[in-house]
Design a protein around this motif. Sequence first.
Motif, PDB file in Angstrom:
ATOM      1  N   VAL A 103       0.878  -1.180   0.000  1.00 29.34           N
ATOM      2  CA  VAL A 103       0.000   0.000   0.000  1.00 29.34           C
ATOM      3  C   VAL A 103       0.911   1.225   0.000  1.00 29.34           C
ATOM      4  CG1 VAL A 103      -1.763   1.280   1.243  1.00 29.34           C
ATOM      5  CG2 VAL A 103      -1.810  -1.228   1.252  1.00 29.34           C
ATOM      6  N   PRO A 104       0.937   2.003  -1.068  1.00 29.28           N
ATOM      7  CA  PRO A 104       1.901   3.105  -1.191  1.00 29.28           C
ATOM      8  C   PRO A 104       1.502   4.341  -0.377  1.00 29.28           C
ATOM      9  CG  PRO A 104       0.548   3.012  -3.154  1.00 29.28           C
ATOM     10  CD  PRO A 104       0.135   1.835  -2.303  1.00 29.28           C
ATOM     11  N   TRP A 105       1.473   4.172   0.938  1.00 33.95           N
ATOM     12  CA  TRP A 105       0.980   5.241   1.814  1.00 33.95           C
ATOM     13  C   TRP A 105       1.913   6.442   1.879  1.00 33.95           C
ATOM     14  CZ3 TRP A 105       3.980   6.333   6.179  1.00 33.95           C
ATOM     15  CH2 TRP A 105       4.928   5.369   6.539  1.00 33.95           C
ATOM     16  N   ALA A 140       7.162 -17.424  11.992  1.00 34.17           N
ATOM     17  CA  ALA A 140       6.967 -16.005  11.691  1.00 34.17           C
ATOM     18  C   ALA A 140       7.233 -15.794  10.210  1.00 34.17           C
ATOM     19  CB  ALA A 140       7.904 -15.140  12.527  1.00 34.17           C
ATOM     20  N   THR A 141       6.484 -14.898   9.594  1.00 28.57           N
ATOM     21  CA  THR A 141       6.663 -14.615   8.181  1.00 28.57           C
ATOM     22  C   THR A 141       6.943 -13.134   7.975  1.00 28.57           C
ATOM     23  OG1 THR A 141       4.313 -14.211   7.763  1.00 28.57           O
ATOM     24  CG2 THR A 141       5.105 -16.485   7.533  1.00 28.57           C
ATOM     25  N   SER A 142       7.580 -12.851   6.871  1.00 27.91           N
ATOM     26  CA  SER A 142       7.838 -11.478   6.462  1.00 27.91           C
ATOM     27  C   SER A 142       7.943 -11.485   4.947  1.00 27.91           C
ATOM     28  CB  SER A 142       9.117 -10.943   7.112  1.00 27.91           C
ATOM     29  OG  SER A 142       9.295  -9.565   6.846  1.00 27.91           O
ATOM     30  N   GLY A 143       8.148 -10.316   4.372  1.00 23.70           N
ATOM     31  CA  GLY A 143       8.298 -10.236   2.934  1.00 23.70           C
ATOM     32  C   GLY A 143       8.820  -8.868   2.544  1.00 23.70           C
ATOM     33  N   ALA A 144       9.475  -8.797   1.404  1.00 18.26           N
ATOM     34  CA  ALA A 144      10.001  -7.528   0.901  1.00 18.26           C
ATOM     35  C   ALA A 144      10.169  -7.628  -0.600  1.00 18.26           C
ATOM     36  CB  ALA A 144      11.336  -7.193   1.566  1.00 18.26           C
ATOM     37  N   PHE A 145      10.003  -6.511  -1.277  1.00 17.66           N
ATOM     38  CA  PHE A 145      10.234  -6.486  -2.713  1.00 17.66           C
ATOM     39  C   PHE A 145      11.717  -6.675  -2.998  1.00 17.66           C
ATOM     40  CE2 PHE A 145       6.240  -3.853  -2.612  1.00 17.66           C
ATOM     41  CZ  PHE A 145       5.449  -4.849  -3.169  1.00 17.66           C
ATOM     42  N   GLU A 146      12.028  -7.182  -4.174  1.00 10.36           N
ATOM     43  CA  GLU A 146      13.400  -7.554  -4.499  1.00 10.36           C
ATOM     44  C   GLU A 146      14.376  -6.388  -4.435  1.00 10.36           C
ATOM     45  OE1 GLU A 146      13.086  -9.435  -8.255  1.00 10.36           O
ATOM     46  OE2 GLU A 146      12.083  -7.737  -9.219  1.00 10.36           O
ATOM     47  N   HIS A 147      13.871  -5.153  -4.593  1.00  5.67           N
ATOM     48  CA  HIS A 147      14.761  -3.995  -4.493  1.00  5.67           C
ATOM     49  C   HIS A 147      15.006  -3.558  -3.049  1.00  5.67           C
ATOM     50  CE1 HIS A 147      11.317  -1.404  -3.594  1.00  5.67           C
ATOM     51  NE2 HIS A 147      10.698  -1.886  -4.658  1.00  5.67           N
ATOM     52  N   ASN A 148      14.253  -4.125  -2.104  1.00  2.17           N
ATOM     53  CA  ASN A 148      14.406  -3.741  -0.696  1.00  2.17           C
ATOM     54  C   ASN A 148      15.468  -4.637  -0.052  1.00  2.17           C
ATOM     55  OD1 ASN A 148      14.100  -2.755   1.881  1.00  2.17           O
ATOM     56  ND2 ASN A 148      11.880  -3.013   1.947  1.00  2.17           N
ATOM     57  N   CYS A 179       3.233  -8.435  -7.771  1.00  6.96           N
ATOM     58  CA  CYS A 179       2.340  -7.363  -7.335  1.00  6.96           C
ATOM     59  C   CYS A 179       2.402  -6.200  -8.316  1.00  6.96           C
ATOM     60  CB  CYS A 179       2.739  -6.857  -5.948  1.00  6.96           C
ATOM     61  SG  CYS A 179       2.807  -8.113  -4.666  1.00  6.96           S
ATOM     62  N   ALA A 180       1.283  -5.508  -8.451  1.00  7.74           N
ATOM     63  CA  ALA A 180       1.241  -4.277  -9.238  1.00  7.74           C
ATOM     64  C   ALA A 180       1.395  -3.100  -8.280  1.00  7.74           C
ATOM     65  CB  ALA A 180      -0.073  -4.174 -10.000  1.00  7.74           C
ATOM     66  N   ILE A 181       2.521  -2.413  -8.354  1.00  6.66           N
ATOM     67  CA  ILE A 181       2.810  -1.275  -7.489  1.00  6.66           C
ATOM     68  C   ILE A 181       3.092  -0.059  -8.363  1.00  6.66           C
ATOM     69  CG2 ILE A 181       4.263  -0.388  -5.638  1.00  6.66           C
ATOM     70  CD1 ILE A 181       2.671  -2.863  -4.834  1.00  6.66           C
ATOM     71  N   ARG A 182       2.348   0.994  -8.153  1.00 10.11           N
ATOM     72  CA  ARG A 182       2.476   2.205  -8.981  1.00 10.11           C
ATOM     73  C   ARG A 182       2.291   1.881 -10.465  1.00 10.11           C
ATOM     74  NH1 ARG A 182       7.931   5.027  -6.439  1.00 10.11           N
ATOM     75  NH2 ARG A 182       6.963   6.169  -4.717  1.00 10.11           N
ATOM     76  N   GLY A 183       1.473   0.870 -10.758  1.00  9.13           N
ATOM     77  CA  GLY A 183       1.213   0.493 -12.133  1.00  9.13           C
ATOM     78  C   GLY A 183       2.294  -0.345 -12.773  1.00  9.13           C
ATOM     79  N   ASN A 184       3.283  -0.767 -11.998  1.00  6.61           N
ATOM     80  CA  ASN A 184       4.378  -1.577 -12.517  1.00  6.61           C
ATOM     81  C   ASN A 184       4.505  -2.878 -11.726  1.00  6.61           C
ATOM     82  OD1 ASN A 184       5.419   0.389 -14.494  1.00  6.61           O
ATOM     83  ND2 ASN A 184       5.962   1.584 -12.674  1.00  6.61           N
ATOM     84  N   LEU A 185       5.165  -3.851 -12.327  1.00  2.00           N
ATOM     85  CA  LEU A 185       5.372  -5.130 -11.664  1.00  2.00           C
ATOM     86  C   LEU A 185       6.461  -5.015 -10.601  1.00  2.00           C
ATOM     87  CD1 LEU A 185       4.997  -8.245 -11.439  1.00  2.00           C
ATOM     88  CD2 LEU A 185       6.782  -8.446 -13.198  1.00  2.00           C
ATOM     89  N   SER A 186       6.167  -5.506  -9.406  1.00  2.00           N
ATOM     90  CA  SER A 186       7.162  -5.668  -8.349  1.00  2.00           C
ATOM     91  C   SER A 186       7.017  -7.078  -7.800  1.00  2.00           C
ATOM     92  CB  SER A 186       6.956  -4.652  -7.219  1.00  2.00           C
ATOM     93  OG  SER A 186       7.312  -3.345  -7.627  1.00  2.00           O
ATOM     94  N   VAL A 187       8.142  -7.744  -7.592  1.00  2.00           N
ATOM     95  CA  VAL A 187       8.125  -9.109  -7.091  1.00  2.00           C
ATOM     96  C   VAL A 187       8.453  -9.094  -5.605  1.00  2.00           C
ATOM     97  CG1 VAL A 187       9.138 -11.406  -7.264  1.00  2.00           C
ATOM     98  CG2 VAL A 187       8.782 -10.033  -9.326  1.00  2.00           C
ATOM     99  N   GLU A 188       7.506  -9.603  -4.815  1.00  2.00           N
ATOM    100  CA  GLU A 188       7.713  -9.687  -3.375  1.00  2.00           C
ATOM    101  C   GLU A 188       8.341 -11.039  -3.034  1.00  2.00           C
ATOM    102  OE1 GLU A 188       5.288  -9.183   0.831  1.00  2.00           O
ATOM    103  OE2 GLU A 188       4.214  -9.854  -0.954  1.00  2.00           O
ATOM    104  N   HIS A 189       9.411 -11.014  -2.276  1.00  2.00           N
ATOM    105  CA  HIS A 189      10.053 -12.239  -1.814  1.00  2.00           C
ATOM    106  C   HIS A 189       9.533 -12.567  -0.415  1.00  2.00           C
ATOM    107  CE1 HIS A 189      13.270 -12.771  -4.926  1.00  2.00           C
ATOM    108  NE2 HIS A 189      12.816 -11.565  -5.214  1.00  2.00           N
ATOM    109  N   LYS A 190       8.845 -13.689  -0.308  1.00  2.00           N
ATOM    110  CA  LYS A 190       8.307 -14.137   0.968  1.00  2.00           C
ATOM    111  C   LYS A 190       9.403 -14.836   1.779  1.00  2.00           C
ATOM    112  CE  LYS A 190       3.882 -13.249  -0.027  1.00  2.00           C
ATOM    113  NZ  LYS A 190       3.008 -12.365   0.791  1.00  2.00           N
ATOM    114  N   MET A 191       9.378 -14.634   3.091  1.00  2.00           N
ATOM    115  CA  MET A 191      10.364 -15.234   3.983  1.00  2.00           C
ATOM    116  C   MET A 191       9.649 -15.870   5.167  1.00  2.00           C
ATOM    117  SD  MET A 191      13.168 -14.342   2.370  1.00  2.00           S
ATOM    118  CE  MET A 191      14.572 -14.492   3.466  1.00  2.00           C
TER     119      MET A 191
END
Length: 219
Positions: free
Chosen positions: A49-51, A144-152, A172-184
């Motif tokens: 959520v791009p708050w 416990a789980t977490s996640g972050a986009f590949e650029h993070n 995920c679609a973020i700001r109209g572009n593809l972002s890949v979230e890496h689940k941990m």
Amino acid sequence: MLAKHFPLVGLRLTTPRLELRLPSPDELAELGELAAKGVHDPSLMPFIVPWTDQAPEAVARSVIQYHWLRLGDWVPQDWSLNLVVFRDAVPVGQQTVNGHDFGVTREVSTGSWLGKAHQGKGIGTEMRAAVLHLAFAGLGAEEATSGAFEHNVSSLAVSRKLGYRPNGTKRCAIRGNLSVEHKMRLTRADWERHRRVPVSVEGLEPCLPLLGITAAQTR
């Protein structure tokens, strides 16, 4: 006293440099002002959520309103504990731990942000270690789980340092572009092997019913 009716206000997590707890109204305002100054490179969006894509005053207000919202809709079956991270009594960020049907699943998820001035100092590792201690040692969590986009890369580095293992990806679609979230994912055994940060917890026992468990379930 407020703690009699909502004991989470008395919960304290302490590490060598940090204290994590719910804030006073003035401290919450400070947290909002910190977020308004920036928490990431504007060219990259680390949040689903791009708050932070708002004017600074709207960012500050959204932090405050979201904090109130999650306390106001609290139920033991679905909770989100947004703890303010203090260093030398000054808010430096927020560390969240979530539980959904925790008494059954024994699983938590986490998320966080730090003010830009406080990044790159190991605080992100220390504050996540604090809530992992709360979850595993205090609440008897199993995973416990977490996640972050590949650029993070900093968030993913924290996860690896604390013992998380890859657990798939999500497109995920973020700001109209593809972002890949890496689940941990972090198991209790891996947490035990990688725990290095000493953490103390104060005021937990009266909070247990609000977190959906009993004292017997924490052992």
